[in-house]
Design an enzyme around this catalytic site. Structure first.
Site, PDB file in Angstrom:
ATOM      1  N   GLU A   1     -10.463  -9.265  11.613  1.00  0.00           N
ATOM      2  CA  GLU A   1     -10.401  -7.990  10.560  1.00  0.00           C
ATOM      3  C   GLU A   1     -11.009  -7.693   9.601  1.00  0.00           C
ATOM      4  OE1 GLU A   1      -6.150  -7.122  10.281  1.00  0.00           O
ATOM      5  OE2 GLU A   1      -6.532  -8.318  12.610  1.00  0.00           O
TER       6      GLU A   1
ATOM      7  N   ARG B   1       0.644  -1.485   0.081  1.00  0.00           N
ATOM      8  CA  ARG B   1       0.021   0.480   0.148  1.00  0.00           C
ATOM      9  C   ARG B   1       1.234   0.435  -0.065  1.00  0.00           C
ATOM     10  NH1 ARG B   1      -3.895  -2.207   4.640  1.00  0.00           N
ATOM     11  NH2 ARG B   1      -1.559  -3.614   5.585  1.00  0.00           N
TER      12      ARG B   1
HETATM   13  C1  UD1 Z   1      -2.068  -5.695  11.679  1.00  0.00           C
HETATM   14  C2  UD1 Z   1      -3.158  -6.647  12.617  1.00  0.00           C
HETATM   15  C3  UD1 Z   1      -4.332  -5.707  12.691  1.00  0.00           C
HETATM   16  C4  UD1 Z   1      -4.285  -4.051  13.180  1.00  0.00           C
HETATM   17  C5  UD1 Z   1      -2.697  -4.083  12.870  1.00  0.00           C
HETATM   18  C6  UD1 Z   1      -2.375  -2.536  13.393  1.00  0.00           C
HETATM   19  C7  UD1 Z   1      -3.020  -9.054  11.581  1.00  0.00           C
HETATM   20  C8  UD1 Z   1      -3.949  -9.926  10.901  1.00  0.00           C
HETATM   21  N1  UD1 Z   1      -3.499  -8.047  11.643  1.00  0.00           N
HETATM   22  O1  UD1 Z   1      -3.133  -5.485  10.113  1.00  0.00           O
HETATM   23  O2  UD1 Z   1      -5.484  -6.461  12.969  1.00  0.00           O
HETATM   24  O3  UD1 Z   1      -5.173  -3.632  13.785  1.00  0.00           O
HETATM   25  O4  UD1 Z   1      -2.273  -5.092  12.213  1.00  0.00           O
HETATM   26  O5  UD1 Z   1      -1.567  -1.672  12.723  1.00  0.00           O
HETATM   27  O6  UD1 Z   1      -2.420  -9.003  12.757  1.00  0.00           O
HETATM   28  N2  UD1 Z   1       4.358  -7.896   8.392  1.00  0.00           N
HETATM   29  C9  UD1 Z   1       4.987  -9.747   8.354  1.00  0.00           C
HETATM   30  N3  UD1 Z   1       4.883 -10.816   7.498  1.00  0.00           N
HETATM   31  C10 UD1 Z   1       2.673 -11.385   6.928  1.00  0.00           C
HETATM   32  C11 UD1 Z   1       2.718 -10.389   6.876  1.00  0.00           C
HETATM   33  C12 UD1 Z   1       2.759  -9.253   8.387  1.00  0.00           C
HETATM   34  O7  UD1 Z   1       6.252  -9.967   8.922  1.00  0.00           O
HETATM   35  O8  UD1 Z   1       3.667 -11.621   6.431  1.00  0.00           O
HETATM   36  C13 UD1 Z   1       4.498  -7.910   8.648  1.00  0.00           C
HETATM   37  C14 UD1 Z   1       4.325  -6.113   8.743  1.00  0.00           C
HETATM   38  O9  UD1 Z   1       5.657  -5.865   7.910  1.00  0.00           O
HETATM   39  C15 UD1 Z   1       4.051  -5.603   9.173  1.00  0.00           C
HETATM   40  C16 UD1 Z   1       3.457  -6.548  10.574  1.00  0.00           C
HETATM   41  O10 UD1 Z   1       3.958  -7.244  10.059  1.00  0.00           O
HETATM   42  O11 UD1 Z   1       5.058  -4.506  10.305  1.00  0.00           O
HETATM   43  C17 UD1 Z   1       1.878  -6.064  10.429  1.00  0.00           C
HETATM   44  O12 UD1 Z   1       1.358  -5.586   9.260  1.00  0.00           O
HETATM   45  P1  UD1 Z   1       0.455  -5.385   8.440  1.00  0.00           P
HETATM   46  O13 UD1 Z   1      -0.436  -6.214   7.067  1.00  0.00           O
HETATM   47  O14 UD1 Z   1       0.435  -4.338   8.147  1.00  0.00           O
HETATM   48  O15 UD1 Z   1      -1.215  -5.784   8.827  1.00  0.00           O
HETATM   49  P2  UD1 Z   1      -2.269  -4.448   9.141  1.00  0.00           P
HETATM   50  O16 UD1 Z   1      -3.111  -4.834   8.142  1.00  0.00           O
HETATM   51  O17 UD1 Z   1      -1.724  -3.627   8.627  1.00  0.00           O
HETATM   52 CA    CA Z   2       0.285  -2.530   9.544  1.00  0.00          CA
END
Ligand code: UD1
Ligand code: CA
Length: 463
Positions: A155, A16
């Protein structure tokens, strides 16, 4: 002894953000997001920190260095799958594990401490850090039952219309009993809208096991902003900037207009220094006391000692000693060293040069690759000609010298102490002690020149 562990999730691509730069390496106030997170985590003195990396793993590892251990998530299958990658390092250990995302740069150590204390106090297996969002769009929602007990996290993409109305959100920060966390992570399924293994599902899993789930609601939502796109990055920058500016004002720095003053996280400023509107103080800049940084100046990785005045100028990787001044509209390029009480006026450019104490370079001058002593006067429009198209050459100017206006000093050349350069000279040879170098054609007046020109016959010119 029970440990205090932290897992930072930083493997996701950050689609994004629409950037060539990995999301957690986007910067605000001069520091990457993941560095801001780790800096706050470090204040809690954790036993071990594991950062989960995947996308651009080497770049993240390089930016944090040995401040963290690393777990590689080869495929980004979700936040829960990411946390599970820390198992080889943390699995089986007794203690509490804080999980935090690499994209929530505003969260503070105080908040982590409060969450941690609440978690201990409740004897919980898991504690969620929640916040009340004015607009919860994009965040996971906290679903409580009629008694107010947390049941699960939903979510955005999986929420029913009713669930989507909930404004209490998951900040993405949790405290877990370490062993129960890894046990529950093995129970995750990916049967959701995004086909991912959600860390948030661990809450429901633990709940089914009859574990105590707690939720600590923080009061300041703006601290919990998750930065997924450029809009949130700008918003987070604004909040971070306000925080930094407030700290400087509390330390005695006068900011005329904090809303338009941009100061990086690592900058230091002494008391009674005034910073005018539109100023940018960036990188590892250090500014002393009683300085005035005029409107629209930009100072990068530089040191200004006490009592320095900068008027609408740009300063990069340079040092200005006590009481010196510059501007308006001047530029110190890297490796400029401006002596105590030296004066640089308007439209002066200095590069890789030492300007001695009390030396004056008042107007429209370029000084490159030069060493100037003390108490020198450099006239208007002097050019230190340092470049022959291939190599840069050096010039030295002794103390108490006087360089007349509109001179070219062609390097390599040395002007001794107490020497003069006549205005309009092009100096190619050294000028000795007490001598004057004059290098220009003598003036010749051509008598009656007027009558030999077309102007002599033009009535307009002969009124
Ligand atoms: C996530 C939460 C959501 C919360 C929000 C807060 C989940 C499923 N959702 O959503 O409930 O309100 O954060 O900001 O947890 N990442 C990895 N590996 C992956 C996917 C993500 O390391 O496979 C890391 C990303 O780099 C990031 C963090 O995890 O730093 C959060 O991932 P992101 O995709 O931003 O989650 P949100 O959709 O924001
Ligand atoms: Ca996030």
């Amino acid at each position: 002894m029970a440990g205090k562990y932290t897992i930072i999730l930083a493997a996701g691509k950050g689609t994004r953000m629409k950037s060539k730069v990995h999301k957690v390496l986007q910067t605000l106030c001069g520091k990457t997001m993941v560095d801001h997170v780790l800096t706050q985590v470090e204040k809690m003195h954790p036993t071990e920190v594991v950062t989960v990396i995947g996308h651009d793993a080497d770049a993240v590892r390089e930016s944090l260095g040995n401040r963290s251990q690393y777990a590689l998530q080869e495929k980004q299958l979700g936040t829960g799958h990411a946390a599970l990658q820390a198992e080889p390092i943390l699995g089986g250990k007794d203690g509490v594990t804080l999980i935090v995302s690499g994209d929530t740069p505003l969260l503070t150590a105080e908040t982590f401490e409060k969450l941690f204390a609440y978690h201990q106090d409740k004897g919980a297996a898991a504690t969620i850090l929640t916040a009340q969002a004015p607009d919860p769009t994009g965040y996971g929602r906290i679903i409580r039952n009629e008694l107010g007990t947390v049941q699960r996290i939903v979510e955005q993409k999986d929420a029913t219309h009713e669930e989507a109305q909930v404004t209490e959100i998951n900040t993405g920060v949790f405290c877990f009993d370490n062993k129960r966390l890894f046990a529950a992570l093995h129970e995750m399924k990916n049967d959701n809208a995004q086909g991912e293994y959600y860390l948030t599902d661990v809450i429901e899993i633990l709940k089914h096991e009859g574990a105590v789930i707690a939720a600590y609601k923080m009061t300041d939502f703006s601290e919990s902003i998750g930065v997924n796109d450029r809009v949130a990055l700008a918003e987070a920058t604004r909040v971070m900037q306000a925080r930094i500016n407030r700290r400087h004002m509390q330390n005695g720095v006068k900011l005329i207009d904090p809303a338009t003053t941009y100061i990086d996280a690592g900058v230091m400023i002494g008391a009674d220094t005034t910073v005018e509107p539109g100023v940018q103080l960036l990188g590892h800049t250090v500014i002393g006391e009683d300085c005035v940084i005029g409107a629209h100046s930009k100072i990068v990785d530089s040191t200004l000692e006490d009592g320095v005045t900068v008027t609408s100028s740009t300063i990069e990787q340079s040092i200005m000693h006590k009481g010196s001044d510059i501007g308006p509209n001047s530029h110190l390029r890297p490796q400029s060293d401006i002596g105590e009480g030296a004066h640089l006026g308007n439209f002066v450019e200095v590069k890789k040069a030492v300007i001695g104490p009390r030396t004056k370079v008042g107007h429209l001058t370029y000084v490159g690759d030069a060493t100037l002593g003390s108490d020198i006067n450099v006239g208007c429009g002097v050019v230190f000609v340092n470049y022959d198209g291939v190599k840069k050459w050096h010039t030295s100017v002794g103390d108490h010298s006087f360089i007349g206006s509109n001179s070219n000093i062609i390097a390599p050349v040395a002007l001794a102490d107490h020497s003069f350069v006549a205005a309009g000279s092009t100096i190619t040879d050294d000028v000795p002690f007490h001598a004057m170098g004059i290098a220009r054609a003598r003036q010749v007046n051509k008598e009656d020149f007027w009558t030999r020109t077309a102007l002599a016959d033009d009535p307009e010119w002969n009124k």
